[in-house]
Design a protein around this motif. Sequence first.
Motif, PDB file in Angstrom:
ATOM      1  N   ASN A 137       0.898  -1.285  -0.010  1.00 51.80           N
ATOM      2  CA  ASN A 137      -0.063  -0.152   0.178  1.00 51.80           C
ATOM      3  C   ASN A 137       0.829   1.480   0.029  1.00 51.80           C
ATOM      4  OD1 ASN A 137      -2.125  -1.654   0.173  1.00 51.80           O
ATOM      5  ND2 ASN A 137      -2.682  -1.205   2.514  1.00 51.80           N
ATOM      6  N   GLU A 138       1.947   1.342   0.859  1.00 48.97           N
ATOM      7  CA  GLU A 138       2.837   2.415   0.804  1.00 48.97           C
ATOM      8  C   GLU A 138       3.985   2.506  -0.316  1.00 48.97           C
ATOM      9  OE1 GLU A 138       3.024   4.835   3.433  1.00 48.97           O
ATOM     10  OE2 GLU A 138       1.057   4.020   4.184  1.00 48.97           O
ATOM     11  N   ASN A 139       4.156   1.469  -1.190  1.00 51.76           N
ATOM     12  CA  ASN A 139       4.880   1.481  -2.147  1.00 51.76           C
ATOM     13  C   ASN A 139       6.252   1.367  -1.601  1.00 51.76           C
ATOM     14  OD1 ASN A 139       5.368   1.158  -4.917  1.00 51.76           O
ATOM     15  ND2 ASN A 139       5.501   3.653  -5.158  1.00 51.76           N
ATOM     16  N   VAL A 140       6.522   0.640  -0.846  1.00 54.74           N
ATOM     17  CA  VAL A 140       8.016   0.337  -0.225  1.00 54.74           C
ATOM     18  C   VAL A 140       8.313  -1.065  -0.434  1.00 54.74           C
ATOM     19  CG1 VAL A 140       8.113   2.536   1.412  1.00 54.74           C
ATOM     20  CG2 VAL A 140       7.367   0.058   2.105  1.00 54.74           C
ATOM     21  N   GLN A 141       9.650  -1.371  -0.762  1.00 49.18           N
ATOM     22  CA  GLN A 141       9.823  -2.805  -0.856  1.00 49.18           C
ATOM     23  C   GLN A 141      10.567  -3.261   0.407  1.00 49.18           C
ATOM     24  OE1 GLN A 141      13.565  -2.858  -3.688  1.00 49.18           O
ATOM     25  NE2 GLN A 141      12.167  -1.866  -5.462  1.00 49.18           N
ATOM     26  N   LEU A 142       9.839  -4.773   0.518  1.00 48.50           N
ATOM     27  CA  LEU A 142       9.890  -5.246   1.758  1.00 48.50           C
ATOM     28  C   LEU A 142      11.015  -6.717   1.355  1.00 48.50           C
ATOM     29  CD1 LEU A 142       9.146  -6.029   4.421  1.00 48.50           C
ATOM     30  CD2 LEU A 142       7.157  -7.107   3.520  1.00 48.50           C
TER      31      LEU A 142
END
Length: 351
Positions: free
Chosen positions: A203-208
Amino acid sequence: MTSVGLGLPSIRSRRGQPRRPPAPGLIDEYGRVARDLRVSITEKCTLRCTYCMPEQGLPPIDSHALLTASEIIRLVDIAVRHLGIREVRFTGGEPLIRRDLEKIIAGCRRLHSQLPLSITTNAIGLDRRAEGLANAGLDRVNISLDTVDRALFTRLTRRDRLPSVLAGIRAARLHGFTPVKVNAVLNADTLATAEDLLQWCLNENVQLRFIEQMPLDADRTWNRTDAVTADDLLGVLRRRFRLAPHGRIDSSAPAEEWTVDGGPARVGIIASVTRAFCGDCDRTRLTAEGTIRPCLFSDTEIDLRSALRAGVSDDELAKSWRDAMWRKQFGHGIDNEGFTPPARSMGAIGG
Ligand code: SAM
Ligand code: SF4
């Protein structure tokens, strides 16, 4: 040439190369070349993650023993000019604890305009520092966040600071540190919340990226039977997401990538314990007290600080660094009978 059982054929036996070649780079006797420098700049931290720090924090480093900003900048410069280092990451403890982090970044940037500079951080206070760090020349941030469940976060880190971490992540995106990467270490408690964490990151557009917990906790509670593996995690994530293997992005980046629900989003898994990548290790570490630590898991450290303060030349410091790395051990040996964790925990080495 003999290879050793770390899943990678490139490692030579000790008998392969008895003496260090006069190569300029940081080669070890198994043929690996270190190009990635991790610099720990403090042992202090705003959190007390149970898999890393003791409840009371690490024993404080004497202020005279801690490398100063200008000493760090000089050693980074030597690593780049003499030793073939191509990227530098600042870590700790928590690097944002140091008020002179911006000065350190700016000093490295002034000397090396193209050098990739990053930090690994828990992001507490990053909302107030992100702009200054971007202006100083920081390129990227990796943020550690293991769960978005506030109660669980508080139990795991022994501090109720989740809102501050989330604010830090959003500030990192706002100030152009793209891609923002989130690293998560899982344990038996947080495993069940891995799906929610992935959903939040999508949702936050960060890579996990998930990372298997290693036996580097100060409390020495890690044990093989309870440790969450990459396979456990895949089982949990697949309850909610369709995952397809995407392979490794490059050989020195140990994350196996998976596309999520047909892509383009991906999730990474670093199986540092169950699929050891020591054979591809390209890291060298500088501790906050100015010792070179060739391997996370070896207690062998070589003191550069004394030489630095005694006024030796850049050439001599570079030679000591090369000698130290030449003797890097070939793997962590977690699976070996009789494995004992190193004396320093992760927060005292710099992860
Ligand atoms: N405080 C900063 C942070 O947490 O990002 C930087 C230092 S921390 C030691 C660096 C990284 O090491 C974090 O991503 C953390 O999750 C990871 N880490 C700490 N202990 C670990 C362990 N026992 N096994 C695997 N990773 C660990
Ligand atoms: Fe601090 Fe990072 Fe260790 Fe957590 S993992 S205690 S944030 S150094």
